[in-house]
Enzyme design. Structure first.
Site, PDB file in Angstrom:
ATOM      1  N   GLY A  23       0.867  -1.112  -0.005  1.00  9.06           N
ATOM      2  CA  GLY A  23      -0.178   0.114   0.050  1.00  9.06           C
ATOM      3  C   GLY A  23       1.037   1.123   0.008  1.00  9.06           C
TER       4      GLY A  23
ATOM      5  N   VAL B 243      16.719   8.908  -0.862  1.00  9.55           N
ATOM      6  CA  VAL B 243      17.753   7.804  -1.414  1.00  9.55           C
ATOM      7  C   VAL B 243      18.328   8.137  -2.624  1.00  9.55           C
ATOM      8  CG1 VAL B 243      17.449   5.225  -2.563  1.00  9.55           C
ATOM      9  CG2 VAL B 243      16.174   5.638  -0.375  1.00  9.55           C
TER      10      VAL B 243
ATOM     11  N   GLY C 209       6.197  -2.769   3.605  1.00  7.84           N
ATOM     12  CA  GLY C 209       5.881  -3.320   4.665  1.00  7.84           C
ATOM     13  C   GLY C 209       6.511  -4.695   5.017  1.00  7.84           C
ATOM     14  N   ASP C 210       6.151  -5.544   5.696  1.00  2.00           N
ATOM     15  CA  ASP C 210       6.601  -6.902   6.055  1.00  2.00           C
ATOM     16  C   ASP C 210       6.720  -7.811   4.742  1.00  2.00           C
ATOM     17  OD1 ASP C 210       7.258  -6.538   8.636  1.00  2.00           O
ATOM     18  OD2 ASP C 210       5.628  -7.442   9.606  1.00  2.00           O
TER      19      ASP C 210
ATOM     20  N   ARG D  98      18.877  11.124  -4.062  1.00  2.00           N
ATOM     21  CA  ARG D  98      19.976  12.377  -3.735  1.00  2.00           C
ATOM     22  C   ARG D  98      21.120  11.892  -2.974  1.00  2.00           C
ATOM     23  NH1 ARG D  98      16.770  17.738  -4.411  1.00  2.00           N
ATOM     24  NH2 ARG D  98      15.804  17.589  -6.326  1.00  2.00           N
TER      25      ARG D  98
ATOM     26  N   ARG E 169      -5.365  -2.462   8.610  1.00  2.00           N
ATOM     27  CA  ARG E 169      -5.461  -4.060   8.423  1.00  2.00           C
ATOM     28  C   ARG E 169      -5.889  -4.862   9.800  1.00  2.00           C
ATOM     29  NH1 ARG E 169      -3.540  -6.147   3.471  1.00  2.00           N
ATOM     30  NH2 ARG E 169      -2.221  -4.566   3.217  1.00  2.00           N
TER      31      ARG E 169
ATOM     32  N   ASP F 240      -0.040   2.000   8.356  1.00  2.00           N
ATOM     33  CA  ASP F 240      -0.634   1.014   9.655  1.00  2.00           C
ATOM     34  C   ASP F 240       0.226   1.157  10.895  1.00  2.00           C
ATOM     35  OD1 ASP F 240      -2.413   0.497   7.856  1.00  2.00           O
ATOM     36  OD2 ASP F 240      -1.697  -1.676   7.321  1.00  2.00           O
TER      37      ASP F 240
ATOM     38  N   ARG G 222       1.022  -5.123  -5.659  1.00  2.00           N
ATOM     39  CA  ARG G 222       1.122  -6.045  -4.975  1.00  2.00           C
ATOM     40  C   ARG G 222       1.215  -7.433  -6.071  1.00  2.00           C
ATOM     41  NH1 ARG G 222      -2.970  -3.722  -1.077  1.00  2.00           N
ATOM     42  NH2 ARG G 222      -1.795  -3.251   0.725  1.00  2.00           N
TER      43      ARG G 222
ATOM     44  N   HIS H 196     -23.226  13.234  23.048  1.00  2.00           N
ATOM     45  CA  HIS H 196     -22.656  12.728  21.885  1.00  2.00           C
ATOM     46  C   HIS H 196     -21.549  11.966  22.337  1.00  2.00           C
ATOM     47  CE1 HIS H 196     -20.500  16.703  22.556  1.00  2.00           C
ATOM     48  NE2 HIS H 196     -19.655  16.078  21.985  1.00  2.00           N
TER      49      HIS H 196
ATOM     50  N   GLY I   6     -11.207  11.662  22.113  1.00  2.00           N
ATOM     51  CA  GLY I   6     -11.917  11.636  23.307  1.00  2.00           C
ATOM     52  C   GLY I   6     -12.847  10.911  23.289  1.00  2.00           C
TER      53      GLY I   6
ATOM     54  N   THR J 243       4.322   2.290   5.480  1.00  2.00           N
ATOM     55  CA  THR J 243       3.057   1.825   5.520  1.00  2.00           C
ATOM     56  C   THR J 243       2.261   2.816   6.483  1.00  2.00           C
ATOM     57  OG1 THR J 243       1.424   0.213   6.311  1.00  2.00           O
ATOM     58  CG2 THR J 243       3.418   0.009   7.066  1.00  2.00           C
TER      59      THR J 243
ATOM     60  N   ASP K 157       2.481  -1.136  11.224  1.00  2.00           N
ATOM     61  CA  ASP K 157       2.323  -2.642  11.838  1.00  2.00           C
ATOM     62  C   ASP K 157       3.542  -3.456  11.404  1.00  2.00           C
ATOM     63  OD1 ASP K 157       2.113  -2.776   9.139  1.00  2.00           O
ATOM     64  OD2 ASP K 157       0.329  -3.931   9.160  1.00  2.00           O
TER      65      ASP K 157
ATOM     66  N   GLU L 134     -10.041  -1.624  11.666  1.00  2.00           N
ATOM     67  CA  GLU L 134     -10.837  -2.403  10.611  1.00  2.00           C
ATOM     68  C   GLU L 134     -10.359  -3.936  10.798  1.00  2.00           C
ATOM     69  OE1 GLU L 134      -7.218  -1.647   7.096  1.00  2.00           O
ATOM     70  OE2 GLU L 134      -9.086  -2.528   6.570  1.00  2.00           O
TER      71      GLU L 134
ATOM     72  N   ARG M 148      -5.136   7.125   3.388  1.00  2.00           N
ATOM     73  CA  ARG M 148      -3.635   6.656   2.443  1.00  2.00           C
ATOM     74  C   ARG M 148      -3.298   7.978   1.699  1.00  2.00           C
ATOM     75  NH1 ARG M 148      -4.054   0.914   0.796  1.00  2.00           N
ATOM     76  NH2 ARG M 148      -3.599   1.697  -1.024  1.00  2.00           N
TER      77      ARG M 148
HETATM   78  O1  F6P Z   1      -1.537  -1.675   4.648  1.00  2.00           O
HETATM   79  C1  F6P Z   1      -2.221  -0.216   4.204  1.00  2.00           C
HETATM   80  C2  F6P Z   1      -3.506  -0.405   4.080  1.00  2.00           C
HETATM   81  O2  F6P Z   1      -4.158   0.703   3.886  1.00  2.00           O
HETATM   82  C3  F6P Z   1      -4.408  -1.218   5.288  1.00  2.00           C
HETATM   83  O3  F6P Z   1      -4.766  -0.241   6.118  1.00  2.00           O
HETATM   84  C4  F6P Z   1      -5.688  -1.763   4.467  1.00  2.00           C
HETATM   85  O4  F6P Z   1      -6.158  -2.999   5.358  1.00  2.00           O
HETATM   86  C5  F6P Z   1      -4.895  -2.151   3.185  1.00  2.00           C
HETATM   87  O5  F6P Z   1      -4.008  -1.434   2.888  1.00  2.00           O
HETATM   88  C6  F6P Z   1      -6.041  -2.059   2.173  1.00  2.00           C
HETATM   89  O6  F6P Z   1      -5.410  -2.392   0.929  1.00  2.00           O
HETATM   90  P1  F6P Z   1      -5.931  -2.036  -0.704  1.00  2.00           P
HETATM   91  O7  F6P Z   1      -5.641  -0.601  -0.876  1.00  2.00           O
HETATM   92  O8  F6P Z   1      -5.223  -2.994  -1.361  1.00  2.00           O
HETATM   93  O9  F6P Z   1      -7.502  -2.277  -0.624  1.00  2.00           O
END
Ligand code: F6P
Length: 322
Positions: free
Chosen positions: A10, A22, A101-102, A24, A170, A126, A71, A214, A184, A124, A128, A221, A255
């Site tokens: 992503g 990178v 990412g990983d 420069r 994710r 996330d 991907r 409220h 809050g 990323t 994560d 997600e 994003r």
């Molecule tokens: O890894 C970044 C992310 O935006 C996640 O938060 C999300 O679950 C996923 O990518 C969505 O992927 P795509 O853009 O392929 O739907």
């Protein structure tokens, strides 16, 4: 030295700042940089071009990635990795810097086993990635989500409603817990910390009876599925508490956008660090943040690490939402 550079997975705000850094940093040391479009998929298609210092002008403030991203299913196979190595050899690319990412690092690990000198940068929204406290794009994404939450707060306050807001991540709750604390919210549902929706409803009723008008509930997600959506959570809360509730899924808006100062500066430092590693003879490393400092780890070792979660912040936000 010829360095290939790609972004994968992503996109994340700040990736462009890393690409500029990178490129420069490498040019300043007399190295050649080849930008590879659309991640490993573009590599398999030989979609690449030499990057000069001017090619990376005017991108610092832009979200997304000027190298595009993808991907790739083909690259995830042994034949795909072998093909990618042959393409790199033919292009005279002996080093590769990957931003992602990983999943991106697993690709780098496969290529490093075939002799490519790889360096990974964490990119990323996330946050994560297991080996690092921070990933490029996380700061911008959390601020974007927070800005949206502030807007939702205006309308939920005017109507005496409860907003159930789903944020990205994710399987991870890092964006969720931070924005829940910053806005809050009554709580945040994440996979990292157990929650009880009935207890949250009781809390809403109690607070409503005490005069609160409220509410916000943040949903990371990873908690939702086709059978259990944010909309289902809003309906459940409305049925149990009598407070009109609406669900909003923030989605891909998180994003995009111009990277924050923090993301730009971190991307700049990480890009420079990556080139420095290669220049000093290191390879197969992931650049990471530990105790607010840049460090680097062996790729295989980095992939085995455990990610921390800000449990304390989560507990504190629960205590404060009275
Ligand atoms: O890894 C970044 C992310 O935006 C996640 O938060 C999300 O679950 C996923 O990518 C969505 O992927 P795509 O853009 O392929 O739907």
């Amino acid at each position: 030295m010829t360095i290939g550079l790609l972004t994968s997975g992503g996109d994340a705000p700040g990736m462009n700042a890393a690409i500029r850094s990178v490129t420069r940093s490498a040019i300043a040391r007399g190295f050649k940089v080849i930008g590879i479009r659309r991640g490993y998929q573009g590599l398999l298609e030989g979609d690449m071009y030499e990057l000069g210092a001017r090619d990376v002008s005017d991108i610092l403030h832009r979200g997304g990635t000027m190298l595009y991203t993808a991907r790739s299913k083909e690259f995830a196979t042994p034949d795909g990795v072998k093909k990618a190595k042959d393409i790199l050899d033919r292009a005279g690319i002996e080093c590769l810097i990957v931003i992602g990412g990983d999943g991106t690092y697993r690709g780098a690990l496969d290529l490093s086993r075939l002799g490519v000198r790889c360096i990974g940068l964490p990119g990323t929204i996330d946050n994560d990635i297991v080996c690092t406290e921070y990933t490029i794009g996380f700061d911008t994404a959390q601020n974007t989500a927070l800005e949206m939450l502030d807007k939702l707060k205006d309308t939920e306050m005017s109507h005496n409603r409860c907003s159930v807001v789903e944020v990205m991540g994710r399987k991870a709750g890092h964006i969720g817990v931070r924005v829940a604390a910053a806005t809050g919210a009554i709580d945040c549902l994440t996979v990292e910390k157990p929650y009880d929706l009935d207890e949250i409803c009781d809390k809403i009723i109690e607070q409503k009876n005490a005069g609160k008008t409220h509410f916000e509930l943040i949903v990371a997600e990873g908690v939702v599925s086709k059978e259990f959506t944010s909309d289902d959570i809003a309906k459940y809360i409305e049925a149990k508490t009598g407070v009109t509730s609406r669900a909003t899924v923030l989605g891909h808006v998180q994003r995009g956008g111009s990277p924050t100062c923090y993301d730009r500066v971190m991307a700049l430092k990480m890009g420079y660090y990556a080139v420095e590693l290669l220049a000093n003879g290191y390879s197969n490393r992931i650049v990471a943040v530990k105790n607010d400092k840049l460090v680097d780890y062996d790729i295989e070792e980095a992939l085995k690490m455990q990610k921390g979660y800000d449990e304390k912040l989560h507990s504190v936000l629960r205590i404060l939402s009275i």
